[in-house]
Enzyme design. Structure first.
Site, PDB file in Angstrom:
ATOM      1  N   GLU A 120       5.232  -1.548   6.394  1.00 40.64           N
ATOM      2  CA  GLU A 120       3.890  -1.522   5.657  1.00 40.64           C
ATOM      3  C   GLU A 120       3.023  -2.673   6.128  1.00 40.64           C
ATOM      4  O   GLU A 120       1.799  -2.103   5.911  1.00 40.64           O
ATOM      5  CB  GLU A 120       4.342  -1.822   4.003  1.00 40.64           C
ATOM      6  CG  GLU A 120       5.531  -0.882   3.472  1.00 40.64           C
ATOM      7  CD  GLU A 120       4.904   0.520   3.559  1.00 40.64           C
ATOM      8  OE1 GLU A 120       4.782   0.957   4.267  1.00 40.64           O
ATOM      9  OE2 GLU A 120       4.508   0.783   2.107  1.00 40.64           O
ATOM     10  N   THR A 168      -4.418   3.199   2.176  1.00 37.09           N
ATOM     11  CA  THR A 168      -3.972   1.881   1.327  1.00 37.09           C
ATOM     12  C   THR A 168      -4.496   0.717   1.691  1.00 37.09           C
ATOM     13  O   THR A 168      -5.038   0.045   0.842  1.00 37.09           O
ATOM     14  CB  THR A 168      -2.241   1.784   1.682  1.00 37.09           C
ATOM     15  OG1 THR A 168      -1.790   3.086   1.126  1.00 37.09           O
ATOM     16  CG2 THR A 168      -1.810   0.498   0.650  1.00 37.09           C
TER      17      THR A 168
END
Ligand SMILES: Nc1ncnc2c1ncn2[C@@H]1O[C@H](COP(=O)(O)OP(=O)(O)O)[C@@H](O)[C@H]1O
Ligand SMILES: N[C@@H](CCOP(=O)(O)O)C(=O)O
Length: 293
Positions: A120, A168
């Protein structure tokens, strides 16, 4: 060879920014790994043309590096990238579980959470664990710096994915740096309500607990038609509606028999603002599974 299926996830659930997450029972990524001298990556499936195969830029490269487990990694994408449905996390979680098995590292799923979160960090700049935790462990997860708590919740959901791209990384830039004490009290109350709702498997409490005045209003601005879709879902019987992850997907919680009506209302509201979308009628599901080795 080891093959793992890891599910889409929905993070935040409104009041639990960077903490709450749920595994969805669909869609999912499938990842195959084979031992190799150096890591190479192949990507097929939904949105694969937008996903780099360079191990320094694909999340699974960071996971292989963290586990010191070089491999040829084939990713079959079922979760569209930049969807707000934990696309990068599905690949990271699947790769972590598969490589742990392939190299017999013996790590538990809980121990794999921070390793998968390294993936991530490659795409969003931060190793947030709120998608990889449910992708690995299933259910409703609460990820904090003390570790992850899991509840085996069973809650019906609709995830509506518009043909809009919100990365994101960009959506993290609009998160307010400060919140008032009133908003903090409101958020704590809602987050606690949501957690109780998950334990009781009560969609109404979960829906009420999704309300958030801090992060969601800023993120909603990035999603064309958010207010209209939210109102339509509530009018069709949803118990709560919020941005899924960093968006652009919108997540609704409702009774199992209301999912078809809620999904149709959300699709129609997106259509009214000229945005194509697809809806997944889903529920809180299980974590990644090894299904062939
Ligand atoms: N294995 C992967 N799966 C999905 N996206 C990946 C992967 N590796 C790198 N990426 C990149 O990550 C970004 C998508 O991640 P993110 O913005 O967090 O979307 P999502 O909300 O769907 O997880 C895209 O820029 C994509 O190219
Ligand atoms: N807590 C993160 C979650 C991002 O989820 P994604 O599915 O959009 O990758 C955030 O809100 O930034």
């Amino acid at each position: 060879m080891v093959t793992v299926r890891a599910p889409a996830t929905s993070a935040n659930l409104g009041s639990g920014f960077d903490v709450f997450g749920v595994a969805l029972d669909r869609p999912a990524d499938v990842v195959h790994v084979e031992r190799a001298d150096r890591t190479t990556i192949e990507v097929t499936g939904v949105g694969s043309q937008y996903i780099p195969t360079d191990p320094n830029r694909n999340v699974v490269g960071a996971v292989a590096e963290a586990l010191d487990a070089p491999a040829h990694i084939r990713i079959d994408k079922g979760v569209r990238p930049s969807s707000g449905l934990g696309s990068s996390a599905a690949s990271s979680a699947a790769a972590a579980l598969a490589l742990n098995e392939l190299y017999d590292r013996g790590l538990s799923r809980e121990e794999l959470v921070p390793i998968a979160a390294e993936g991530e960090a490659v795409v969003s700049g931060e190793a947030h664990a709120d998608n990889v935790a449910p992708a690995l462990l299933g259910g409703f997860t609460v990820a904090t710096d003390e570790g992850v708590t899991t509840i085996d919740a069973d809650i019906p959901l609709v995830a509506c994915l518009p043909e809009i791209v919100v990365s994101t990384r960009d959506a993290r830039r609009v998160v307010p740096k400060q919140a008032s004490i009133d908003d903090l009290v409101h958020t704590v109350g809602r987050a606690a309500t949501l957690s109780v709702g998950m334990c009781r498997r009560d969609p109404r409490l979960v829906g009420a607990g999704m309300d958030d005045r801090v992060v969601t209003p800023a993120r909603a601005e990035l999603i064309t038609g958010y207010d209209e879709v939210r109102s339509a879902a509530l009018a069709a019987g949803a118990d709560g509606v919020t941005v899924s992850g960093a968006g652009p997907s919108i997540l609704a919680v409702c009774g199992a028999n209301d999912r078809t009506r809620v999904a149709a209302a959300m699709l129609e509201a997106f259509d009214d603002v000229d945005v194509s979308a697809q809806a997944y009628k889903t529920r809180v599901g299980s974590g990644a599974e090894i299904f062939e080795f």
